[in-house]
Design an enzyme around this catalytic site. Structure first.
Site, PDB file in Angstrom:
ATOM      1  CG  ASP A 122      -2.298   0.551   0.941  1.00 29.47           C
ATOM      2  OD1 ASP A 122      -2.382   1.763   0.682  1.00 29.47           O
ATOM      3  OD2 ASP A 122      -3.287  -0.211   0.953  1.00 29.47           O
ATOM      4  CG  HIS A 154      -5.124   3.989   0.184  1.00 26.49           C
ATOM      5  ND1 HIS A 154      -4.672   2.681   0.100  1.00 26.49           N
ATOM      6  CD2 HIS A 154      -6.346   3.985  -0.409  1.00 26.49           C
ATOM      7  CE1 HIS A 154      -5.581   1.943  -0.515  1.00 26.49           C
ATOM      8  NE2 HIS A 154      -6.600   2.705  -0.841  1.00 26.49           N
ATOM      9  CB  SER A 310      -9.096   0.777  -1.206  1.00 28.40           C
ATOM     10  OG  SER A 310      -8.133   0.963  -2.202  1.00 28.40           O
TER      11      SER A 310
END
Length: 368
Positions: A122, A154, A310
């Site tokens: 990630d 994120h 996600s």
């Protein structure tokens, strides 16, 4: 203005020997970076192409330079986060939508434990976030001299969703999980986070060498021959791979690595099991999970709702880690089949392009 899909003027290759790289150098190619890979037993090489040569001509020449070599463009991959609508919150935090699939509240005394370690590719992660304090989180750099880390929003959100402290404002799906995370991304001039295929493959190889049970990839991009080869080698190691199906809309082309058959492709639904309007659809979709208004960590402190495939993928990653802990003799393929078998079939009977085999059902996963 269309976003670039690949690094300009570069190709990447697997299976080139030293003699081939030398010959390519004589032809005007420049080896910008080389790294041995444990999965393939060969090097991955990043090459600048000669001036005036097209990328396709360069790719073909590099692929022909060694028997069995594979060459492709150095494609870009992006995180799979969508737009989030404001979610009304009560005291403390927003309602945890995970309860819609039977995942227990963190204060119910039934938090799930899992086989590990769990691999995560990630963006960068904020290890000082309160939700990650005391969590068994090991952040591994690709190399000591790499470019500065990418944005932390994120990666922090995905890591906390999987393993956040149960007593924090962003409790995770698993209790006492062990995470090994690799930041494969970099900041672009426009402040977006992108991962080159070259770095994504290196990250996958690194996690495979660390003996992870499952790899979560909440990211997507174009088909790439080197990536396809890499995920097939990971599957042969009996490592589960979970990927977000993408947020380009229901009519978009499949994105990768989710569309490769070795991976569990996860699409997103809301708490009423309605498809997320931007979620990908197609025959490659395996399972749906909650992916709208998912409460997880903000980048610095506290939490916020997040939307996108996600944030659906970590539900499946957590689930397969639990199933592996409960059924250690099952292979990765059998664990994937068990996820499909226990999913709640909410679309057309059987597997369909919207929900895959159905919505992930956590009611039998977590036990006290």
């Amino acid at each position: 203005m269309r976003k670039p899909t690949h690094v300009p003027g570069e190709v990447i290759a697997l299976g080139l020997d030293d003699a081939a790289i030398l010959r390519l150098g004589e032809r005007g190619f420049t080896a910008r970076s080389r790294q041995p890979l444990g999965l393939s037993g060969s090097e991955i090489v990043k090459l600048s192409i000669p001036s005036g040569m097209t990328l396709e001509a360069a790719r073909q020449e590099v692929a022909a330079a060694s028997p069995g070599a594979i060459a492709d463009l150095n494609h870009y991959f992006e995180p799979n986060e969508g737009a989030t609508q404001p979610t009304p919150c009560g005291k403390g935090r927003c309602a945890l939508v995970r309860t819609a699939i039977g995942w227990p509240e963190p204060d119910a005394g039934k938090a799930c434990t899992a086989a590990g370690p769990i691999g995560l590719i990630d963006t960068a992660i904020n290890p000082d976030h309160p939700a990650l304090q005391g969590v068994d989180l090991h952040i591994v750099p690709l190399a000591a001299d790499e470019a500065p880390e990418s944005g932390r929003q994120h990666g922090t959100a995905v890591a906390a969703l999987i393993a956040g402290r149960q007593d924090s404002r962003a409790p995770g799906l698993l209790r006492d999980a062990r995470l090994i995370a690799v930041d494969a991304f970099q900041k672009t001039k426009g402040d977006a986070d992108v991962a080159e295929t070259y770095d994504l493959i290196r990250a996958i190889d690194l996690l495979a060498s660390r003996g992870v049970t499952v790899i979560n990839m909440s990211l997507s991009g174009p088909h790439n021959q080197l990536l396809e080869k890499t995920v097939s080698l990971v599957a042969k190691r009996d490592i589960l791979q979970v990927a977000a199906a993408g947020n380009d809309g229901p009519r978009a082309k499949p994105v990768y690595p989710a569309a490769y058959p070795e991976l569990i492709a996860v699409t997103a639904v809301d708490r009423n099991f309605r498809p997320y309007r931007r979620a990908a659809q197609g025959e490659h979709i395996d399972v749906a999970a909650l992916g709208t208004g998912v409460w997880t960590a903000a980048s610095v402190d506290g939490g916020r709702p997040r939307t996108g495939t996600s944030f659906a993928a970590p539900f499946v990653t957590a689930a397969v880690a639990i199933l592996k802990a409960s059924n250690p003799s099952l292979s990765a393929e059998e664990i994937g089949e068990l996820v499909a078998k226990t999913a709640e079939d909410v679309g057309a009977p059987g597997k369909d392009p919207v929900f895959g085999w159905g919505v992930l059902n956590a009611r039998e996963l977590c036990r006290s």
